[in-house]
Design a protein around this motif. Sequence first.
Motif, short mmCIF file in Angstrom:
data_model
loop_
_atom_site.label_atom_id
_atom_site.label_comp_id
_atom_site.label_asym_id
_atom_site.label_seq_id
_atom_site.Cartn_x
_atom_site.Cartn_y
_atom_site.Cartn_z
N ARG A 315 34.83 1.51 13.89
CA ARG A 315 35.73 2.40 13.04
C ARG A 315 35.74 3.52 13.75
NH1 ARG A 315 36.06 0.57 7.90
NH2 ARG A 315 35.99 2.93 6.68
N LEU A 316 34.67 4.24 14.22
CA LEU A 316 34.73 5.42 14.82
C LEU A 316 35.80 5.49 15.85
CD1 LEU A 316 30.95 6.72 15.26
CD2 LEU A 316 32.95 7.95 13.96
N ILE A 317 35.82 4.48 16.79
CA ILE A 317 36.78 4.19 17.94
C ILE A 317 38.22 4.12 17.38
CG2 ILE A 317 37.47 2.56 19.80
CD1 ILE A 317 34.42 2.15 20.01
N THR A 318 38.41 3.21 16.47
CA THR A 318 39.77 3.19 15.88
C THR A 318 40.46 4.33 14.84
OG1 THR A 318 38.96 2.05 14.07
CG2 THR A 318 39.51 0.76 15.74
N LEU A 319 39.55 5.38 14.84
CA LEU A 319 40.13 6.47 14.57
C LEU A 319 41.12 7.15 15.21
CD1 LEU A 319 37.21 8.59 12.88
CD2 LEU A 319 39.04 7.87 11.69
N GLY A 320 41.04 6.78 16.68
CA GLY A 320 42.00 7.44 17.51
C GLY A 320 42.00 8.75 17.96
N THR A 321 40.86 9.50 17.74
CA THR A 321 40.59 10.83 17.69
C THR A 321 39.40 11.06 18.96
OG1 THR A 321 40.92 11.17 15.46
CG2 THR A 321 39.89 12.85 16.55
N PHE A 322 38.62 9.95 19.17
CA PHE A 322 37.51 10.34 20.06
C PHE A 322 37.63 9.67 21.31
CE2 PHE A 322 35.72 10.87 15.82
CZ PHE A 322 35.48 12.06 15.80
N VAL A 373 60.13 11.03 24.83
CA VAL A 373 58.97 12.09 25.07
C VAL A 373 58.31 12.07 23.81
CG1 VAL A 373 58.91 14.60 25.34
CG2 VAL A 373 61.08 13.12 26.60
N ASN A 374 57.17 11.89 23.89
CA ASN A 374 56.27 11.93 22.85
C ASN A 374 55.22 13.12 22.70
OD1 ASN A 374 57.06 9.17 22.01
ND2 ASN A 374 55.73 8.42 23.64
N TRP A 375 55.23 14.00 21.60
CA TRP A 375 54.19 14.82 21.60
C TRP A 375 53.10 14.63 20.47
CZ3 TRP A 375 53.14 18.27 17.39
CH2 TRP A 375 52.38 19.41 17.43
N SER A 376 51.78 14.57 20.75
CA SER A 376 50.83 14.24 19.54
C SER A 376 50.03 15.52 19.37
CB SER A 376 49.92 13.08 20.17
OG SER A 376 50.70 11.91 20.48
N ASN A 377 49.60 15.50 18.15
CA ASN A 377 48.71 16.40 17.82
C ASN A 377 47.53 15.97 16.76
OD1 ASN A 377 46.97 18.54 16.54
ND2 ASN A 377 49.01 19.56 15.88
N ARG A 378 46.28 15.74 17.37
CA ARG A 378 45.34 14.94 16.87
C ARG A 378 44.49 15.63 16.00
NH1 ARG A 378 45.79 13.16 22.12
NH2 ARG A 378 46.35 10.60 22.49
N GLY A 383 40.97 16.13 9.41
CA GLY A 383 40.82 15.09 8.72
C GLY A 383 40.87 13.81 9.78
N ALA A 384 41.09 14.07 10.98
CA ALA A 384 41.31 12.86 12.11
C ALA A 384 42.71 12.53 11.73
CB ALA A 384 40.39 11.86 12.20
N GLU A 385 43.51 13.23 11.35
CA GLU A 385 44.95 12.65 11.31
C GLU A 385 45.91 12.90 12.63
OE1 GLU A 385 43.69 14.92 7.38
OE2 GLU A 385 43.79 15.50 9.51
N LEU A 386 46.77 12.13 12.81
CA LEU A 386 47.54 12.06 13.73
C LEU A 386 48.96 12.38 13.61
CD1 LEU A 386 48.14 11.66 17.00
CD2 LEU A 386 48.41 8.99 16.40
N LEU A 387 49.64 13.73 14.10
CA LEU A 387 50.93 13.80 13.87
C LEU A 387 51.57 13.42 15.28
CD1 LEU A 387 53.47 15.17 12.29
CD2 LEU A 387 52.58 17.31 13.40
N LYS A 388 52.75 13.01 15.25
CA LYS A 388 53.33 12.38 16.63
C LYS A 388 54.81 12.54 16.37
CE LYS A 388 53.66 8.55 19.67
NZ LYS A 388 53.11 7.13 20.22
N ASN A 416 55.96 10.91 12.86
CA ASN A 416 54.77 10.29 12.09
C ASN A 416 53.90 10.97 11.75
OD1 ASN A 416 56.32 7.51 12.18
ND2 ASN A 416 56.09 7.65 14.27
N LEU A 417 53.17 10.95 10.40
CA LEU A 417 51.94 11.19 10.29
C LEU A 417 50.95 10.29 9.92
CD1 LEU A 417 50.09 13.75 9.93
CD2 LEU A 417 51.10 14.14 7.71
N ILE A 418 49.76 10.25 10.48
CA ILE A 418 48.97 9.07 10.19
C ILE A 418 47.61 9.47 9.56
CG2 ILE A 418 47.80 6.99 10.90
CD1 ILE A 418 50.25 6.59 12.94
N TRP A 419 47.15 9.19 8.52
CA TRP A 419 46.02 9.60 7.93
C TRP A 419 44.93 8.33 7.98
CZ3 TRP A 419 50.38 10.53 5.22
CH2 TRP A 419 50.73 11.88 4.94
#
Length: 762
Positions: A315-322, A373-378, A383-388, A416-419
């Motif tokens: 679950r920590l890995i699939t957060l996509g933040t670490f 062209v993809n810009w990501s903000n982790r 709260g480990a959200e991903l804005l892409k 896309n905003l993913i929580w």
Amino acid sequence: MKSNIYIALLFLVALCLGCSGTRKITEGDLLYVGHTLKVEKGKESKKTRKSVKSELDDLIRPKPNKSILGMRPGIFFYNLVGEVKKDKGFKHWVKYKLGEAPVLMGDVDLEYNKKVIQNYVENKGFFNAESKADSIRKGKKAEANYEVKLHNQYKIKSVSFPTDTTLLSKEINMLKEKSVLKVGKPYDLDVIKRERTRMDAKLKERGFYYFNEDYLLVQVDSTVANHEVDLIVKIKDDVPEKAKNQYRINNIFVYPSFNLKRDTISTRKMETVTYEDLTIIDNKTVFKPFIFDKTLLFDKGDLYNRTTHNLSLNRLITLGTFKFVKNEFKVNDSLNNYLDAYYYLTPLQKKSIQVEALAKTNSANYSGTELNVNWSNRNTFKGAELLKISAFAGLEVQVSGQNNGFNVYRFGGEANLIWPRFISPFNMSSGSAYVPNTKASLSYEYQLRTKLYSLKTFNGSFGYLWKENERKEHSLNVVNIAYTSSNNVSDLYKSQIAENPSLQKVIDKQFILGTTYSYTYTNTMLKNRKNNIYFKGSVDLSGNSVGLLMGANDGDNPKSILGVPFSQYSKLEMEFRHYYNFNSETKLASRIILGAGIPYGNSNELPFIKQFFIGGTSSIRAFRARSIGPGIFNGNEVTNSFLPDQSGDLKLEFSTELRTKIYKLIKGAVFVDAGNIWLLNESEEKPGAKFSGQFLNELAVGAGVGLRFDFSFLVLRTDFAFPLRKPYLPKGDRWVIDAVNFGDGGWRKENLIFNLAIGYPF
């Protein structure tokens, strides 16, 4: 004329001799061409002998050079370029990628293989087996021959487990009811190893963190009876004391900003935050504490178990933040039977930009390129959200077909905003190894079809994605909004609408407001299986709530939102795939697709973008994209300017394809495709399009062959296909197998379809 034939034959013979692999074998050496293995008949069953032979064939080494009809092209290419002095370049590629060094008889250790055979059969309970090894020379070639006599296979007479009163022994005894060691079954060392692994895994679930399967010993007594053994499961005498203890979880420490290059725990002053059962240690508040409470599944006082341990890490890995996740457990200094858990987490870079170029094909038989062209903000809101945010532009052309020249230009963007959790007024949670996601999405696309029209499409959605495990996945869009409008409609397209009014629906404004759900099950990631399957089912509902509120029940006088009639329908689609693996290089892949869409209330027909299409590079490949049906209607006769997209409310499609490796990165396929689409209601513009009980007699059927070039980073697919059955022909004339004539240029021009695509069709 005859001399030319003789020259060609001589060239062919020379090529075959060159490919046989023996031409450059030095004097005294022999080319190893494989082995024979004979398992002599005894008291054992034929099935047992066959199984033993199959396993032994895989164990014998080395493997001979691959051959095709007696030729060995690998050796031919290896010898073709002679000595190669560089580690790269064309010659190196030919010699070591296309080619392979000849396997010589001198490389074969007969005595070693004999020991491998003897060891294997003894491990299967044939303690009195006998084996032999020899070789036979045939010119410049040699073959190894092996023989084995199995005699009697020993069976298990009894199985006993530890009887002392220690906690570890009691736990082991609780596991014996489901033991894989069964009285009456043949002795098998692999089964014994599997039992030790099973017990170790079960003990790990019961708190025995430091236990290891090597601490278990299974003694074998073969003197108890004729061809029978007693198995005695024991705990080794030198097992460490801590391996005998059962542990619970005490403190849980989390380090969210751990740096692998330098130990930030000891070199920086840390802030400590206590949240629920967690102690979070960080140099600054990078993450909100609640995210770890939702991700880590251990609570203080829980009995340690390996499942929760692995689920938490996953679950920590699939957060996509670490970027890195490290974990360890240590015995608590003051509580001997308690473990402290430590999680060291190294974050990914917070912001990143990625540029990618893609090659792609679509269901309309268009191929092209796309630049993204993809810009990501982790960790956007801590709260480990991903804005892409993405922007794209692409060009698609039809390589072959009636739409050749009607190119498609596309550009647009998506946010896309993913929580990494459920955002819901209801109490929703997931204890799987995969963190559930809530996703909000907004997108815009502008599509220009040259000489025809342009479409502008806005999409918005809010929903959830979650996986039960690696095989089962769910996707639910609670709100799904789509709005499409057109402009720049050409005179050419308008003239075609006059001849075929159904083309108007392509450019009509469309407004979809509904809910979608899909479920996917697959085990295709599991290797070394004879059978793999894939299933996806989806439901698409639109306009039902709005239609109920607005009283929409007349498709001829539809209700509108912001001046645009909204669509109301229900759509169901199911796809099932089956893969039968003959071996690692050959498989039979089959697929069936069923789909149905029913308009009602505010709509008389499905929106064009939601209708079904058939034909093309990943469908029925013997027919042009979207050219089949509906029913027995022949869309090819509608216009000669360009091919309209034939669409329907119902769909049935089936494909089966035999795939095999030909050589290195080249794979081949032979396939048969069948299917059609239909309308639910009669159409004056498309006679014969309505679904009826005669639908099986209205199926299009095609067959073909193809090559797949697997370059690892992409699969380039080329197919040649031709129709076997044309549903639009009169009854009795629809099967056209008798008309197949590859030597006729007119037939080829009308019937032989070339497909160029990226990736496998399914």
